[in-house]
Write a protein that holds these residues in place. Structure first.
Motif, short mmCIF file in Angstrom:
data_model
loop_
_atom_site.label_atom_id
_atom_site.label_comp_id
_atom_site.label_asym_id
_atom_site.label_seq_id
_atom_site.Cartn_x
_atom_site.Cartn_y
_atom_site.Cartn_z
N SER A 22 -1.94 6.90 -6.76
CA SER A 22 -3.24 7.34 -6.23
C SER A 22 -3.11 8.72 -5.59
CB SER A 22 -3.76 6.34 -5.19
OG SER A 22 -3.07 6.49 -3.95
N VAL B 260 0.83 -1.21 0.00
CA VAL B 260 0.00 0.00 0.00
C VAL B 260 0.86 1.26 0.00
CG1 VAL B 260 -1.95 -1.11 1.13
CG2 VAL B 260 -0.18 -0.01 2.52
N ASP B 261 0.34 2.30 -0.64
CA ASP B 261 1.04 3.58 -0.68
C ASP B 261 0.63 4.44 0.52
OD1 ASP B 261 -1.50 4.58 -1.25
OD2 ASP B 261 -1.09 4.95 -3.38
N ARG C 26 -6.74 -2.16 -4.26
CA ARG C 26 -7.17 -2.66 -2.96
C ARG C 26 -6.97 -1.56 -1.92
NH1 ARG C 26 -3.85 -7.12 -1.83
NH2 ARG C 26 -5.31 -8.43 -3.00
N LEU C 27 -7.99 -1.35 -1.07
CA LEU C 27 -7.88 -0.36 0.01
C LEU C 27 -7.56 -1.08 1.31
CD1 LEU C 27 -10.92 1.99 -0.77
CD2 LEU C 27 -8.53 2.15 -1.55
N ASP C 28 -6.59 -0.57 2.03
CA ASP C 28 -6.14 -1.19 3.27
C ASP C 28 -6.80 -0.54 4.47
OD1 ASP C 28 -4.40 -2.96 4.77
OD2 ASP C 28 -3.30 -1.16 5.36
N SER D 61 -3.04 4.43 1.66
CA SER D 61 -3.59 3.12 2.01
C SER D 61 -4.19 2.40 0.81
CB SER D 61 -4.65 3.25 3.12
OG SER D 61 -4.09 3.81 4.28
N VAL D 62 -3.60 2.66 -0.37
CA VAL D 62 -4.08 2.05 -1.60
C VAL D 62 -2.99 1.14 -2.17
CG1 VAL D 62 -5.03 2.45 -3.91
CG2 VAL D 62 -5.46 4.11 -2.07
N ALA D 63 -3.34 -0.11 -2.46
CA ALA D 63 -2.43 -1.04 -3.12
C ALA D 63 -2.73 -1.04 -4.61
CB ALA D 63 -2.58 -2.44 -2.55
N GLU E 177 -11.70 -4.33 -2.90
CA GLU E 177 -10.96 -4.25 -4.15
C GLU E 177 -11.85 -3.78 -5.29
OE1 GLU E 177 -7.86 -8.00 -3.44
OE2 GLU E 177 -9.67 -8.27 -4.65
#
Length: 404
Positions: free
Chosen positions: A84, A71-72, A355-357, A75-77, A340
């Motif tokens: 993002s 994830v960046d 994907r959101l973490d 919080s986005v993979a 996702e």
């Protein structure tokens, strides 16, 4: 309760339908069904060839973009080469307005060298729609409201004449036609039916609008306006029959009173789907999702055939909003699941693209591509906190080498 919910698990066909798209699927471990073949016109496939295609088993379904990276900072993979940014947060200022809570369905509209992203608010009584105007360099120019005072605006759909159909997901809900550019007042179209609306998809070839219904025995509807471009008057039909032979039949009373028989129970032959959600039209095919069945359906309007193209045995779960690209790929957002957005490619691959973490109590809503296909907008309706009122909603932009 009228007709039982139609079960679509493990439904297979020995017929071939055709499409004007380059959309091809084949059956494999993820329960794909060979539904459409490439070509400019109707292409028939013999039963033996159909069975051979259906018997094939695909290998690992690797994403065309590669695996998701860690994830960046948002919080986005994402896959390699994608980035993002957060463009809006619920109850915080963006472009001169306070961004709404519980962001839901959305769409993008060209605006000169820039574009506009509209987003529903799935709140009771004060739902409505907000819009963000982007400059050509993707910087935010302004934001504004285009609909106020409505109830649980969930999904919807864009029209070919550049309006946004915002759908109320309530008992006897309405479809509101809104102006993404903020110049004209919104108009409610009762003739499109009073029911628990979810999404809408315009078919400019047949000049109809497909509508989904978020009930555990919801239906798929087709609205035919008296004049294309004017949705104020028209005929509402419901999809009927069996999985092997579908047809449309008129709904006798599209605007029933509270105590009258509601639209989904007025026609005995109507097909029922468990939790109708997203809806997307492309080149002769209406794709729609049924959350309760974890499935994605495809109605081929050219051949009048209905098939299942995904039934939940894969990486995609909690199917909800759906959109697509000019390349023919579908992008399906999850309500829950792994949070996702999954791609369903033209050759049958199902794989996560986003994907959101740390947001397991939320859902992904409103996926829509910028007019040039390089940016994907969507929201996390309840964000990290999972607050049911949607006060922690987050609206994202993902930029990358999308297939288009």
């Amino acid at each position: 309760m009228a007709d039982p919910v139609y079960s679509r698990r493990r439904v297979f066909h020995d017929e071939t339908s055709t499409s004007l798209t380059q959309w091809e699927t084949y059956m494999h471990r993820r329960k794909f069904i060979h539904a459409f073949t490439a070509g400019a016109g109707a292409v028939a496939m013999a039963g033996s060839l159909w069975q051979a295609a259906a018997a094939d088993e695909a290998g690992p379904t690797a994403s065309p973009y590669g695996p998701l990276l860690p994830v960046d900072g948002n919080s986005v993979a994402l896959p390699q080469g994608f980035t993002s940014r957060i463009v809006a947060r619920s109850l915080q200022s963006v472009g001169g307005i306070t961004w709404h809570a519980a962001p839901d369905g959305g769409a993008c509209f060209a605006d000169g060298a820039g574009w506009v992203y509209v987003s529903n608010s799935e709140l009771p009584l004060v739902g409505g729609v907000s819009a963000i105007r982007f400059n050509a360099d993707a910087s935010i120019n302004s934001a504004y409201r285009i609909l106020d005072g409505t109830n649980l605006n969930c999904a919807g759909g864009a029209t070919p004449w550049n309006t946004w159909l915002s759908c109320e997901e309530i008992f006897r809900g309405r479809v509101y036609e809104t102006d993404p550019y903020g110049l004209n007042d919104a108009v409610a179209h009762g003739a499109m039916g009073r029911f628990k609306h979810e999404a809408a998809a315009c078919d400019p070839d047949r000049r109809v609008v497909y509508l989904t219904e978020d009930e555990d025995d919801g239906c798929l509807y087709r609205y035919t306006p008296a004049a294309w471009g004017d949705l104020s008057h028209g005929r509402l039909d419901v999809l009927c029959g069996t999985i092997d032979a579908v047809y449309w039949k008129e709904v006798p009373d599209p605007e029933p009173a509270v105590l009258e028989t509601q639209t989904r129970h007025q026609v005995d032959e109507a097909l029922h789907f468990d939790g109708g959600e997203g809806c997307h039209y492309s080149s002769g095919v209406c794709y729609f999702t049924a959350k309760g069945e974890h499935g994605v359906w495809a109605y081929n309007a050219v051949t009048n055939k209905l098939v299942s193209i995904y039934d939940g045995n894969g990486t995609l779960d909690g199917v909800d909003n759906i959109t697509g690209t000019t390349a023919g790929d579908l992008y399906v957002a999850e309500d829950g699941g792994d949070m996702e957005i999954n791609i369903i490619t033209t050759d049958g691959v199902v794989a996560p693209v986003v994907r959101l973490d740390g947001q397991s109590e939320s859902e992904i809503t409103g996926p829509a591509f910028s007019p040039d296909g390089t940016r994907l907008y969507f929201s996390s309706q309840r964000g990290h906190s999972g607050d049911k009122a949607g006060t922690d909603g987050i609206t994202y932009e993902v930029t990358g080498p999308f297939r288009h």
